[in-house]
Design a protein around this motif. Structure first.
Motif, PDB file in Angstrom:
ATOM      1  N   ALA A   1      43.138  57.991  96.427  1.00  0.00           N
ATOM      2  CA  ALA A   1      43.995  58.074  95.406  1.00  0.00           C
ATOM      3  C   ALA A   1      45.446  58.564  96.123  1.00  0.00           C
ATOM      4  CB  ALA A   1      43.506  59.293  94.430  1.00  0.00           C
TER       5      ALA A   1
ATOM      6  N   ASN B   1      47.163  55.700  97.522  1.00  0.00           N
ATOM      7  CA  ASN B   1      47.822  54.722  96.710  1.00  0.00           C
ATOM      8  C   ASN B   1      48.981  55.065  96.057  1.00  0.00           C
ATOM      9  OD1 ASN B   1      45.680  52.782  97.016  1.00  0.00           O
ATOM     10  ND2 ASN B   1      44.239  53.704  95.384  1.00  0.00           N
ATOM     11  N   HIS B   2      49.266  56.351  96.062  1.00  0.00           N
ATOM     12  CA  HIS B   2      50.295  56.888  95.466  1.00  0.00           C
ATOM     13  C   HIS B   2      51.502  57.420  96.282  1.00  0.00           C
ATOM     14  CE1 HIS B   2      47.577  56.485  92.110  1.00  0.00           C
ATOM     15  NE2 HIS B   2      48.766  56.467  91.313  1.00  0.00           N
TER      16      HIS B   2
ATOM     17  N   THR C   1      51.340  65.379  86.373  1.00  0.00           N
ATOM     18  CA  THR C   1      50.001  64.765  86.671  1.00  0.00           C
ATOM     19  C   THR C   1      50.429  63.243  86.922  1.00  0.00           C
ATOM     20  OG1 THR C   1      48.631  65.859  85.003  1.00  0.00           O
ATOM     21  CG2 THR C   1      47.882  63.706  85.717  1.00  0.00           C
TER      22      THR C   1
ATOM     23  N   TYR D   1      47.964  61.290  88.875  1.00  0.00           N
ATOM     24  CA  TYR D   1      46.662  60.288  88.637  1.00  0.00           C
ATOM     25  C   TYR D   1      45.570  61.370  88.376  1.00  0.00           C
ATOM     26  CZ  TYR D   1      42.513  58.031  90.576  1.00  0.00           C
ATOM     27  OH  TYR D   1      41.251  57.166  90.861  1.00  0.00           O
ATOM     28  N   GLU D   2      44.885  60.719  87.616  1.00  0.00           N
ATOM     29  CA  GLU D   2      43.582  61.811  87.060  1.00  0.00           C
ATOM     30  C   GLU D   2      42.270  60.653  86.840  1.00  0.00           C
ATOM     31  OE1 GLU D   2      42.020  64.631  83.226  1.00  0.00           O
ATOM     32  OE2 GLU D   2      44.209  64.227  83.885  1.00  0.00           O
ATOM     33  N   GLU D   3      41.130  60.942  87.564  1.00  0.00           N
ATOM     34  CA  GLU D   3      39.969  60.073  87.102  1.00  0.00           C
ATOM     35  C   GLU D   3      38.663  60.783  87.337  1.00  0.00           C
ATOM     36  OE1 GLU D   3      38.519  55.610  88.983  1.00  0.00           O
ATOM     37  OE2 GLU D   3      38.628  57.497  90.247  1.00  0.00           O
TER      38      GLU D   3
ATOM     39  N   TYR E   1      42.447  64.912  90.763  1.00  0.00           N
ATOM     40  CA  TYR E   1      43.705  64.759  90.454  1.00  0.00           C
ATOM     41  C   TYR E   1      44.655  64.714  91.623  1.00  0.00           C
ATOM     42  CZ  TYR E   1      41.585  67.675  86.781  1.00  0.00           C
ATOM     43  OH  TYR E   1      40.610  68.075  85.735  1.00  0.00           O
TER      44      TYR E   1
END
Length: 202
Positions: free
Chosen positions: A48, A51-52, A178, A180-182, A197
Motif C-alpha cells: 500500500a 503504491n502511494h 485517509t 488508503y484503507e482496506e 491504513y
C-alpha cells in the motif's frame, strides 16, 4: 505452544512489563510462529505504501518493528532508509540479523519518540497486546505536515473502542487524511483479518 496459543497470550498481555516479557520469551522463534500463521499484514502494508509513495528514499521509522518482518517487507518494495524502534531488545537482536535497517533503537515506554521521518510505519504496533491507543497521537505528533502514517488494526483492535475511538478522533479533528484503507487477511490460518491504513498528516 502452537500459533493459536501464542497469539492468545499476546492479545491477553496488558501491562508494559507483561508485553515485554511475552515478546522476549518468543523472540527467537517469533518469525517461525508467524510464518506458520501465514502472517500477511507487513506485505499488505508495504505494498500500500509503495503504491502511494513514489520516493523510495523517504526516511521511515518502523515503529514497533519487532524482529524486522516489516522492514523486510519495505525493503522488498525498494525502500532504503529504514530505522527500527521497539521496546524489546531481544526482538531487536533478531531484527539486526535481517540487515535492512540503518539504525535500531530500543526505547522505554514514555520516552520521546524519534522525529525527522517522512513515514511512520506501525504494523500491529498500536494494538491490543502491544502499544496503547494513546500512542497513536504521539506518532502523529512526530510527523511534520505532509508526512505519512501507515497503520494496521487487527480484528481484536478494531473491536476495542479505545483504539477505534483514538483513530476516529484524529481523522475527525482533521489531523489525518485517509489515503488508503482496506480490510483483508492478517493471520489466515487463525481466521483473523486486519485493516491496513495509510494517512497523510494534514
Amino acid at each position: 505452544m502452537n500459533s493459536k496459543e501464542f497469539f492468545e497470550e499476546v492479545y491477553a498481555a496488558r501491562t508494559v512489563e507483561e508485553t515485554q516479557a511475552v515478546y522476549a520469551a518468543h523472540a527467537s522463534h517469533y518469525d517461525d510462529t508467524l510464518d506458520k500463521a501465514e502472517y500477511m499484514t507487513p506485505r499488505r502494508m508495504a505494498e500500500a505504501v509503495a503504491n502511494h509513495i513514489q520516493d523510495r528514499e523517504i526516511a521511515i521509522l518502523d515503529f514497533g518493528c519487532g524482529t524486522g518482518l516489516s522492514g523486510e517487507a519495505l525493503a522488498a518494495e525498494g525502500f532504503t532508509r529504514i530505522d527500527g524502534y521497539d521496546v524489546s531488545q531481544p526482538m531487536l537482536d533478531q531484527a539486526a540479523q535481517k540487515a535492512v535497517y540503518q539504525k535500531l533503537v530500543c526505547g522505554e515506554p514514555g520516552d520521546p519518540l524519534p522525529t525527522g521521518y517522512g513515514l511512520v510505519f506501525a504494523c500491529g504496533a498500536v494494538s491490543v497486546g502491544a502499544a496503547p491507543a494513546s500512542v497513536l497521537a504521539e506518532l502523529v505528533e512526530t510527523l511534520s505536515q505532509g508526512g505519512f502514517l501507515a497503520l494496521s488494526y487487527n480484528d481484536h483492535t478494531l473491536h476495542d473502542p479505545a483504539y477505534s475511538g483514538a483513530l476516529k478522533q484524529l481523522t475527525d479533528d482533521g489531523l489525518l487524511r485517509t489515503i488508503y484503507e482496506e480490510h483483508g487477511p492478517h493471520l489466515p490460518t487463525l481466521n483473523l483479518n486486519a485493516t491496513v491504513y495509510l494517512f497523510e498528516k494534514a
